[in-house]
Motif scaffolding. Structure first.
Motif, PDB file in Angstrom:
ATOM      1  N   LEU A   2       0.768  -1.258  -0.067  1.00 20.62           N
ATOM      2  CA  LEU A   2       0.154  -0.117  -0.042  1.00 20.62           C
ATOM      3  C   LEU A   2       0.815   1.158  -0.053  1.00 20.62           C
ATOM      4  O   LEU A   2       1.959   1.436   0.481  1.00 20.62           O
ATOM      5  N   SER A  70      -5.490   5.082  -1.337  1.00 24.59           N
ATOM      6  CA  SER A  70      -5.956   3.823  -2.165  1.00 24.59           C
ATOM      7  C   SER A  70      -5.673   3.867  -3.670  1.00 24.59           C
ATOM      8  O   SER A  70      -5.224   5.151  -4.068  1.00 24.59           O
ATOM      9  N   ALA A  71      -6.073   2.937  -4.231  1.00 23.22           N
ATOM     10  CA  ALA A  71      -5.889   3.035  -5.915  1.00 23.22           C
ATOM     11  C   ALA A  71      -6.628   3.957  -6.331  1.00 23.22           C
ATOM     12  O   ALA A  71      -6.647   4.749  -7.469  1.00 23.22           O
ATOM     13  N   HIS A  72      -7.670   4.509  -5.660  1.00 28.37           N
ATOM     14  CA  HIS A  72      -8.635   5.430  -6.275  1.00 28.37           C
ATOM     15  C   HIS A  72      -8.159   7.069  -5.560  1.00 28.37           C
ATOM     16  O   HIS A  72      -8.941   7.642  -5.485  1.00 28.37           O
ATOM     17  N   SER A 127      -7.665  -9.622  -1.108  1.00 33.65           N
ATOM     18  CA  SER A 127      -8.531 -10.150  -2.372  1.00 33.65           C
ATOM     19  C   SER A 127      -7.553  -9.853  -3.591  1.00 33.65           C
ATOM     20  O   SER A 127      -7.347  -8.785  -3.723  1.00 33.65           O
ATOM     21  N   ARG A 128      -7.295 -10.826  -4.315  1.00 34.72           N
ATOM     22  CA  ARG A 128      -6.641 -10.690  -5.609  1.00 34.72           C
ATOM     23  C   ARG A 128      -7.619 -10.469  -7.010  1.00 34.72           C
ATOM     24  O   ARG A 128      -6.967 -10.117  -7.680  1.00 34.72           O
ATOM     25  N   GLU A 134      -4.503  -4.006 -10.410  1.00 37.05           N
ATOM     26  CA  GLU A 134      -5.455  -3.140 -10.429  1.00 37.05           C
ATOM     27  C   GLU A 134      -6.834  -3.805  -9.448  1.00 37.05           C
ATOM     28  O   GLU A 134      -7.502  -3.200  -8.838  1.00 37.05           O
ATOM     29  N   GLN A 135      -6.909  -5.168  -9.678  1.00 36.18           N
ATOM     30  CA  GLN A 135      -7.757  -6.040  -8.773  1.00 36.18           C
ATOM     31  C   GLN A 135      -7.623  -6.338  -7.403  1.00 36.18           C
ATOM     32  O   GLN A 135      -8.358  -6.411  -6.653  1.00 36.18           O
ATOM     33  N   LYS A 137      -7.052  -6.059  -3.537  1.00 35.15           N
ATOM     34  CA  LYS A 137      -7.257  -5.123  -2.463  1.00 35.15           C
ATOM     35  C   LYS A 137      -6.895  -5.925  -1.111  1.00 35.15           C
ATOM     36  O   LYS A 137      -6.764  -7.312  -0.881  1.00 35.15           O
ATOM     37  N   GLY A 139      -8.217  -5.272   3.085  1.00 37.71           N
ATOM     38  CA  GLY A 139      -9.053  -4.571   3.852  1.00 37.71           C
ATOM     39  C   GLY A 139      -8.754  -4.841   5.366  1.00 37.71           C
ATOM     40  O   GLY A 139      -8.125  -5.934   5.734  1.00 37.71           O
TER      41      GLY A 139
END
Length: 190
Positions: A2, A70-72, A127-128, A134-135, A137, A139
């Protein structure tokens, strides 16, 4: 990994006071690492703030904060209290659960690691997605220490049946072992 925007102790940036080579740019989440880690200079800064002491004296130690992007392009502050980053030894003395680790690889370093000590207190989900970067994550949620899962009645019955089946399998195994010597005795008597 991250993106790490900042690392703070008691709301004050630690990254702002270390050389460029030691400014962690990423946070890695790794269940194979026991402690929190930090590059050399950042590690020594952490250790100055949190000296080893009797556990009753560390309750007022301030939280540490990881400011993540985050990615966003949203920023999140992950706050970790002393109950997570301080660990007790057998003499009721508490010390920081940090170790010095210089990660030099350009794709991952310099970096800090959130290890297994962190994951004891924060439920962590990976989560891959479809496998692309890009996918991917991760948490976090503050874990409720000592929580007992609540089972539906059907799950309780299934759990009881599994325990009963395990017991019966164990008993059958014991009985088979007891019968084997008797067969050998008869064969040797012939």
């Amino acid at each position: 990994s991250l993106e790490l925007i900042d690392f703070r102790i008691n709301g004050k940036s630690v990254k702002a006071h270390v050389s460029e080579d030691n400014k962690a740019k990423y946070v890695l989440v790794d269940s194979g690492t026991t402690y929190f880690t930090a590059p050399s200079e950042m590690f020594f800064s952490v250790m100055k703030h949190f000296p080893e002491a009797p556990c009753s004296e560390v309750e007022d130690y301030p939280p540490i904060q990881y400011v993540l992007r985050s990615a966003h392009n949203q920023t999140y502050t992950l706050e970790v209290g002393q109950d997570t980053y301080m660990v007790m030894d057998e003499n009721d003395s508490c010390r920081p659960a940090f170790m010095k680790l210089d990660i030099k690889r350009k794709s991952y370093g310099p970096a800090m690691i959130l290890g297994e000590v962190f994951m004891r207190h924060f439920f962590t989900v990976f989560s891959r997605g479809n496998g692309s970067l890009e996918q991917a994550k991760v948490g976090f949620a503050k874990a409720k220490v000592g929580a007992q899962p609540k089972l539906k009645q059907s799950e309780q019955l299934a759990s009881m049946l599994v325990r009963e089946a395990s017991y019966l399998q164990a008993q059958a195994s014991v009985m088979r072992r007891q019968k084997v010597p008797q067969r050998r005795q008869r064969a040797s008597a012939r």
